[in-house]
Scaffold this active site. Structure first.
Site, short mmCIF file in Angstrom:
data_model
loop_
_atom_site.label_atom_id
_atom_site.label_comp_id
_atom_site.label_asym_id
_atom_site.label_seq_id
_atom_site.Cartn_x
_atom_site.Cartn_y
_atom_site.Cartn_z
N SER A 1 4.53 37.51 78.55
CA SER A 1 4.14 36.77 79.75
C SER A 1 4.13 35.36 78.94
CB SER A 1 2.88 36.71 80.21
OG SER A 1 1.69 37.12 79.45
N THR B 1 11.39 30.22 67.93
CA THR B 1 12.45 31.07 68.15
C THR B 1 13.62 29.93 68.54
OG1 THR B 1 12.26 31.37 70.57
CG2 THR B 1 10.80 32.80 69.12
N ASP C 1 22.53 42.52 81.91
CA ASP C 1 22.31 41.42 82.47
C ASP C 1 20.90 41.83 83.32
OD1 ASP C 1 21.61 39.11 84.10
OD2 ASP C 1 23.52 38.80 84.71
N SER D 1 20.53 42.70 75.81
CA SER D 1 20.55 41.51 76.28
C SER D 1 21.98 41.15 76.84
CB SER D 1 20.00 40.34 75.38
OG SER D 1 21.00 40.09 74.44
N ARG E 1 12.30 38.36 84.25
CA ARG E 1 10.98 38.50 83.60
C ARG E 1 9.91 39.37 84.25
NH1 ARG E 1 8.28 33.16 81.45
NH2 ARG E 1 7.17 34.45 80.15
#
Ligand SMILES: NC(=O)c1ccc[n+]([C@@H]2O[C@H](COP(=O)([O-])OP(=O)(O)OC[C@H]3O[C@@H](n4cnc5c(N)ncnc54)[C@H](OP(=O)(O)O)[C@@H]3O)[C@@H](O)[C@H]2O)c1
Length: 235
Positions: A128, A175, A66, A38, A105
């Site tokens: 999704s 989360t 990234d 990440s 995404r």
């Protein structure tokens, strides 16, 4: 039961939330290597340490990536060598309803899919949401991303076959994404979400991680979408 023994699992977005849950579940399922990636180096290092603290047999590696940077995603995919399974859970909450949402995404997972090398039996799982099933006011881009990911998974399932490509639609999952919602709004938002589903509570990362593991392990499912959302569409 099938395990992930001798499998290399990559979780883009593994530094927190759903992705961290998937990385941990893969280790618990005896994956030989789990690579999390990440954008924030400190968060990656912290997550690697938290995963290693479980003292499970698999090796844990962390990479800084990234996902908005198309060239970096391509380089990352090529650098991995032959892998077995990818779960893409990266999402940038700050960009949720900007056109940038597509960078992290949608375009990121596509570039990775086009450049990664999968061993036989390999799979890719995208993330999704349920905003295309039950849209919310003001979240039109996110609804579009969710639908687009379903189409992307189907298209890539055909292009990459026999590598399998599927998508998971999370409902409300507990989360770190919630930390970014102001506390005052959070309570009301949570109550509303809990009320508007059949299972009257927020889901846990380890519950949805089971679905990612199923899609990695079941060699006969591709081009499908699984919603893990407490029955939101039926409420
Ligand atoms: N939790 C829910 O209720 C829910 C519901 C529906 C859909 N979703 C979707 O599920 C996905 C995962 O959500 P989550 O709840 O697990 O969120 P989270 O805990 O905030 O995790 C998001 C992950 O994305 C990474 N990320 C953010 N920007 C990135 C970038 N530019 N490049 C690479 N990685 C990046 C973050 O790490 P870094 O900060 O280190 O980059 C983190 O690992 C998201 O796409 C979210 O929209 C979540």
């Amino acid at each position: 039961m099938t395990t992930l023994q001798n499998k290399i699992v990559v979780v883009v977005g593994g530094s927190s939330g759903i992705g961290f849950g998937v990385a941990l579940a893969a280790l618990q399922s005896f994956a030989s290597v789990v690579i999390i990636a990440s954008s924030n180096a400190d968060r990656v290092a912290g997550a690697v340490a938290r995963l290693q603290a479980h003292k499970l047999p698999g090796e844990v590696r962390g990479e800084v990536l990234d996902a908005k940077d198309a060239a970096a995603v391509k380089k990352f995919a090529l650098s991995l060598g032959a892998i077995d399974h990818v779960a893409w859970t990266s999402g940038d909450v700050q960009k949720l309803d900007s056109t940038d949402a597509f960078s992290v995404r949608f375009w990121g997972p596509l570039i990775l899919a086009q450049n990664a090398t999968f061993r036989p039996g390999g799979s890719l799982t995208f993330t999704s949401g349920i905003l295309d099933v039950k849209p919310r006011a003001g979240r039109v881009v996110s609804a579009g991303v969710c639908s687009a990911l379903e189409g992307l998974a189907k298209g890539l399932a055909v292009d990459l076959a026999p590598i399998r490509v599927n998508v998971i639609g999370p409902g409300a999952i507990e989360t770190e994404i919630w930390d970014k919602v102001p506390i005052a709004v959070q309570d009301q938002f949570r109550k509303e979400l809990e009320k508007n589903q059949l299972i009257k509570r927020i889901g846990e990362p380890q519950e949805i991680a089971e679905a990612y593991l199923f899609l990695m392990k079941c060699g006969y499912i591709t081009g499908e979408r699984i919603n893990v959302d407490g029955g939101v569409a039926l409420a």
